[in-house]
Write a protein that holds these residues in place. Structure first.
Motif, PDB file in Angstrom:
ATOM      1  N   VAL A 132       3.060  -7.166   0.422  1.00  0.00           N
ATOM      2  CA  VAL A 132       1.851  -7.794  -0.118  1.00  0.00           C
ATOM      3  C   VAL A 132       1.636  -9.125   0.585  1.00  0.00           C
ATOM      4  O   VAL A 132       2.419 -10.052   0.410  1.00  0.00           O
ATOM      5  N   GLU A 157       0.284 -12.823   1.383  1.00  0.00           N
ATOM      6  CA  GLU A 157      -0.067 -13.954   0.517  1.00  0.00           C
ATOM      7  C   GLU A 157      -1.557 -14.244   0.636  1.00  0.00           C
ATOM      8  O   GLU A 157      -2.074 -14.395   1.740  1.00  0.00           O
ATOM      9  N   ASP A 166      -3.742  -4.142   2.684  1.00  0.00           N
ATOM     10  CA  ASP A 166      -3.254  -3.741   4.004  1.00  0.00           C
ATOM     11  C   ASP A 166      -4.028  -4.502   5.089  1.00  0.00           C
ATOM     12  O   ASP A 166      -5.205  -4.223   5.318  1.00  0.00           O
ATOM     13  N   PRO A 167      -3.399  -5.490   5.736  1.00  0.00           N
ATOM     14  CA  PRO A 167      -4.127  -6.299   6.722  1.00  0.00           C
ATOM     15  C   PRO A 167      -4.749  -5.461   7.841  1.00  0.00           C
ATOM     16  O   PRO A 167      -5.767  -5.841   8.409  1.00  0.00           O
ATOM     17  N   ALA A 168      -4.169  -4.310   8.137  1.00  0.00           N
ATOM     18  CA  ALA A 168      -4.713  -3.471   9.216  1.00  0.00           C
ATOM     19  C   ALA A 168      -6.063  -2.868   8.848  1.00  0.00           C
ATOM     20  O   ALA A 168      -6.802  -2.404   9.715  1.00  0.00           O
ATOM     21  N   SER A 182      13.405  -6.260  -0.989  1.00  0.00           N
ATOM     22  CA  SER A 182      12.713  -6.760   0.197  1.00  0.00           C
ATOM     23  C   SER A 182      13.366  -6.206   1.460  1.00  0.00           C
ATOM     24  O   SER A 182      14.540  -5.840   1.460  1.00  0.00           O
ATOM     25  N   SER A 204      11.627  -6.897   7.883  1.00  0.00           N
ATOM     26  CA  SER A 204      10.521  -6.637   8.802  1.00  0.00           C
ATOM     27  C   SER A 204       9.253  -6.165   8.098  1.00  0.00           C
ATOM     28  O   SER A 204       8.295  -5.757   8.751  1.00  0.00           O
ATOM     29  N   TYR A 205       9.218  -6.207   6.773  1.00  0.00           N
ATOM     30  CA  TYR A 205       8.122  -5.566   6.042  1.00  0.00           C
ATOM     31  C   TYR A 205       7.580  -6.517   4.985  1.00  0.00           C
ATOM     32  O   TYR A 205       8.322  -6.986   4.126  1.00  0.00           O
ATOM     33  N   VAL A 206       6.298  -6.820   5.079  1.00  0.00           N
ATOM     34  CA  VAL A 206       5.638  -7.662   4.077  1.00  0.00           C
ATOM     35  C   VAL A 206       4.714  -6.765   3.270  1.00  0.00           C
ATOM     36  O   VAL A 206       3.613  -6.449   3.712  1.00  0.00           O
ATOM     37  N   VAL A 226       8.816  -3.113  12.182  1.00  0.00           N
ATOM     38  CA  VAL A 226       8.321  -4.134  13.109  1.00  0.00           C
ATOM     39  C   VAL A 226       8.205  -5.462  12.375  1.00  0.00           C
ATOM     40  O   VAL A 226       7.590  -5.552  11.313  1.00  0.00           O
ATOM     41  N   LEU A 227       8.803  -6.499  12.969  1.00  0.00           N
ATOM     42  CA  LEU A 227       8.745  -7.823  12.349  1.00  0.00           C
ATOM     43  C   LEU A 227       7.403  -8.479  12.592  1.00  0.00           C
ATOM     44  O   LEU A 227       6.746  -8.956  11.679  1.00  0.00           O
ATOM     45  N   ARG A 264      -2.458  -5.091  14.749  1.00  0.00           N
ATOM     46  CA  ARG A 264      -2.294  -4.961  13.292  1.00  0.00           C
ATOM     47  C   ARG A 264      -1.677  -3.615  12.919  1.00  0.00           C
ATOM     48  O   ARG A 264      -0.886  -3.514  11.986  1.00  0.00           O
ATOM     49  N   ILE A 311       6.967  -0.284   9.386  1.00  0.00           N
ATOM     50  CA  ILE A 311       7.908  -0.934   8.472  1.00  0.00           C
ATOM     51  C   ILE A 311       8.985  -1.717   9.235  1.00  0.00           C
ATOM     52  O   ILE A 311       9.397  -2.791   8.797  1.00  0.00           O
ATOM     53  N   ILE A 332      -8.430  -4.607   7.228  1.00  0.00           N
ATOM     54  CA  ILE A 332      -9.452  -5.659   7.219  1.00  0.00           C
ATOM     55  C   ILE A 332     -10.060  -5.766   8.610  1.00  0.00           C
ATOM     56  O   ILE A 332      -9.357  -6.000   9.586  1.00  0.00           O
ATOM     57  N   ARG A 336       0.876  -1.172   0.000  1.00  0.00           N
ATOM     58  CA  ARG A 336       0.000   0.000   0.000  1.00  0.00           C
ATOM     59  C   ARG A 336       0.907   1.214   0.000  1.00  0.00           C
ATOM     60  O   ARG A 336       1.618   1.448   0.982  1.00  0.00           O
TER      61      ARG A 336
END
Lengths: 575, 183
Positions: free
Chosen positions: A200, A202, A318-320, A193, A196-198, B74-75, B66, B72, A322, A167
């Motif tokens: 997108v 899965e 963005d999972p936050a 990559s 600590s940051y995903v 934070v794991l 969440r 960014i 949802i 996002r």
């Protein structure tokens, strides 16, 4: 705190150059061609280096740093590229905060580089020092401070990656003056990559199956499209999904132009000043498929009543988001460009003709009671909707529409037909008055082959009116349609409807906009009569350069339909 | 609120300047009071651990976590109910010296850290209720200073969730790379 190299630090060898040069080389590697900025003490070394990069980097000198950020937003929104700004420390930096907040709310990819006092002066209240990393923590996706020349390339690589991935959002890199001036080997490695940051998440195959099943079972489904489709470049994937599912589709304000608004399945704008159908039928829906949107309160009205008879499928990167406002029965985390085709291949081909016909019946009611009176007013004064409609027809509904915030914004969104993606640039989440003019400048520079038309009110124009000077200096052919009602119209509307018509400080005594336009070398025309409007718009369109068309409109017009704030959307009022 | 319960949130992050304030801001935004907060290195090198105790509703704690994970640097963040963790707090008491105080502290399983002619300093480790109870008992004898640490906690589960997460992440990265090279 830590002495080992981190993501933002690097140690590998390369040609030696100053930190300022390293910054500009980083821009070039990241594909930047345009900067919006304003020089000042703590960023002079970068501007000095920029003097030698004028052939490769176009710098637009704005008149105020807020303008730089909004212009970069306009540029980013129409082009899909990262907008880049360059400003000095202290006041230069703090002036950008509104723009950053706006970009964070509306998920706009930006990289803002700020100068900072020398590292030996940090924390001493030095001249033009502010703790900008601290200040912007709440209004950026990520930020960092760079105090060593050799750390600049890695910090910039991370900044661009974070700004544009997942996002998108604004990123600040605060560079001390000594880091700009020092020299170090330059070596640039693009980042793909961060541990600590995903960016997108899965997609979960089980959720996809469940979502497909719900779509196949639904009798009265509605697709709700947000800006996520545009940001994810998923317009074609959405089209395929809609064609197979046959479902009607509505759009949020920021989602506008992701689907052509004259498409057969399109049923209108959601929310407070949206269309009648998608609001009044909200409680009739048995399924809502939300695609790349975040259920802003201007969309949902009362969340407790929103889609109260519907199952909710929420496709979101963005999972936050949802379950933040509206709990999802089937959350589908992921990039909509990836998840939409997974659904399309699983669902059966259907048509929802009868259900869509119900929306068309609502359209006819809205047409009769709201749209026709708005576009063909009987009184002496021009109405805002009428002006928007005249412009839309003159441009055959093919232009990038930029708006400010308020009544003109709602009329522009409602009465322009959006056929191409990335055709609306507007401040949605933050609702920033003054956004329009600088954003239009950036939009024109980001989409030079398209016509850019700004709709702006007399209040919003004066919040960033100094950017007319930017248009003059950089010769940006923006068409400005000033809908002047001598009121802060949207606030006045609320005062009329909810505060007993007590017009507390919403009436403006305005300056002569014609003189201001002329002083800035901008062609100008003013219209008051219905009959002049078409001709005036034609003159604006035909002119080569920038144009300010002042349309004097009815002073006490209201935007309808309207969902009163916090009410269920099905309680939408037509008047 | 009646639905409010105690939760222990553990956050794993990169060791980066300013991260503490980034995390606490999330609680401020949602108007959630932090009951206690402890930070330290985790068992994994370079990864920092925050242990945060809050009282709030189950919905709010999920949303807060969440939002924290969205940062960014934070794991990962996990939420636990008190029964899912082994937790301790440490309290120090500086008390005016007297024979009755010495008898009292010997009965309460405390460590004596320092003895002066005027005062003694004792340490008690345990749950908040235990350290609080000792404080109440000592009060009549004159507690000159009292301080209690935040909660530190380890998870009872046999699975090491952070390690599993890091492995999963690594797998995802590899898959992503394969997709990238195929394209």
């Amino acid at each position: 705190m830590n002495t080992s190299p981190t993501d933002e630090q690097q140690t590998i060898d390369g040609p030696r150059m100053t930190g300022s040069q390293a910054l500009l080389e980083s821009f070039l590697i990241e594909g930047v061609d345009t900067l919006f900025g304003y020089p000042g003490g703590a960023i002079i070394p970068v501007y000095d280096a920029l003097y030698d990069y004028r052939d490769r980097l176009r710098h637009i000198l704005v008149r105020h740093e807020q303008g730089a950020v909004h212009a970069a937003q306009g540029y980013a929104r129409v082009s899909g590229r990262v907008g880049v700004c360059l400003v000095t420390s202290g006041p230069g930096a703090t002036n950008t905060v509104t723009g950053l907040a706006d970009a964070l709310m509306d998920s706009t990819p930006l990289v803002l580089v700020t100068g900072q006092v020398g590292s030996e002066l940090l924390g001493t209240d030095a001249f033009q020092e502010t703790n900008f990393v601290g200040i912007t923590q709440a209004v950026t996706k990520w930020n960092c401070q760079v105090k060593r020349t050799e750390d600049i390339p890695a910090a910039m690589a991370k900044a661009f990656f974070v700004a544009r991935s997942g996002r998108p959002g604004p990123v600040v890199v605060d560079i001390t003056k000594d880091a700009q001036c020092g020299t170090a080997p330059f070596h640039y490695e693009k980042i793909a990559s961060i541990r600590s940051y995903v960016p997108v998440p899965e997609p979960d195959p089980a959720r996809i199956e469940e979502a497909a099943r719900l779509i196949d079972e639904a009798q009265r489904p509605l697709v709700m499209v947000g800006q996520g489709v545009i940001l994810g470049n998923a317009e074609a994937e959405l089209k395929a999904f809609l064609e197979k599912s046959g479902m009607p589709v509505a759009s949020t304000l920021l989602g506008l132009s992701a689907v052509p608004t004259d498409a057969p399945q399109y049923v209108g704008i959601l929310g407070m000043h949206g269309n009648y159908g998608p609001n009044i039928r909200n409680r009739d829906c048995d399924l809502i498929v939300a695609v790349g949107m975040r259920f802003d309160d201007r969309v949902t009205g009362s969340p407790a009543h929103f889609g109260e008879n519907a199952r909710i499928i929420h496709l979101e990167i963005d999972p936050a988001e949802i379950g933040k406002i509206i709990p999802a029965d089937v959350p589908v985390a992921g990039d909509v460009r990836q998840t939409l085709p997974l659904l399309t291949e699983r669902i059966r081909k259907r048509r929802h003709e009868e259900w869509i016909a119900g929306f068309r019946a609502c359209d006819r009611i809205e047409q009769e009671r709201v749209i026709r009176p708005a576009l063909h007013p009987t009184g002496a004064r021009i109405h805002m909707g009428e002006a928007v409609d005249t412009v839309a027809r003159a441009y055959d509904n093919d232009a990038v529409v930029v708006t400010d915030v308020g009544q003109q914004q709602m009329f522009a969104a409602r009465y322009f037909v959006f056929r191409r993606t990335r055709s609306l640039v507007t401040s949605g989440g933050l609702g920033t008055m003054g956004f329009g003019l600088p954003a239009a400048i950036g939009a024109k520079l980001g989409a030079p082959d398209r016509d850019v038309v700004l709709f702006v009110g007399d209040g919003g124009l004066q919040m960033t009116i100094q950017e007319l000077g930017t248009i003059f200096q950089s010769n940006v052919p923006v068409k400005i349609v000033l809908l002047n009602n001598s009121f802060l119209g949207m606030v006045r509307q609320w005062q009329e409807l909810f505060y007993d018509s007590r017009y507390s400080f919403t009436e403006l005594t305005n300056p002569n906009f014609g003189l201001i336009a002329r002083a800035n070398g901008i062609a100008y025309r003013r219209v008051e009569q219905h009959e002049e409007l078409t001709d005036a718009v034609a003159e604006m369109k035909a002119s080569q350069g920038a144009f300010l068309l002042e349309v004097c409109v009815e002073s006490q017009e209201n935007v309808f339909p309207m969902v009163p704030a916090g009410a269920p959307v099905a309680e939408i009022r037509l008047e | 609120m009646e639905t409010d319960k105690e939760y222990i949130i553990t956050v794993f992050s990169e060791n980066k300047v300013g991260l503490l304030s980034q995390i606490t801001t999330v609680f401020t935004c949602r108007n959630v009071n932090i009951e206690s907060l402890t930070t330290s290195e985790s068992a994994l090198q370079g990864i920092h651990k925050f242990t945060i105790v809050v009282r709030t509703s189950p919905e709010t704690v999920e949303k807060v976590v969440r939002q924290i994970e969205k940062k960014i640097d934070v794991l990962k963040a996990f939420v636990y109910a008190p029964e899912e963790v082994v937790q301790q707090e440490i309290a120090l008491y500086k008390v005016t010296r007297s024979s009755s105080v010495e008898q009292l502290v010997r009965r309460h399983n405390v460590r004596i850290l320092e003895i002066d002619s005027d005062y003694i300093v004792v340490e008690k480790t345990g749950h908040k209720e235990e350290t609080q109870q000792l404080f109440r008992l000592l009060q009549p004898y004159g507690v000159q200073q009292f301080v209690r640490s935040g909660t530190v906690a380890v998870i009872k589960s046999r699975r090491e969730l952070l390690n599993e997460y890091l492995e999963e992440l690594e797998k995802m990265r590899k898959n992503q790379k394969n997709i990238d090279t195929e394209a």
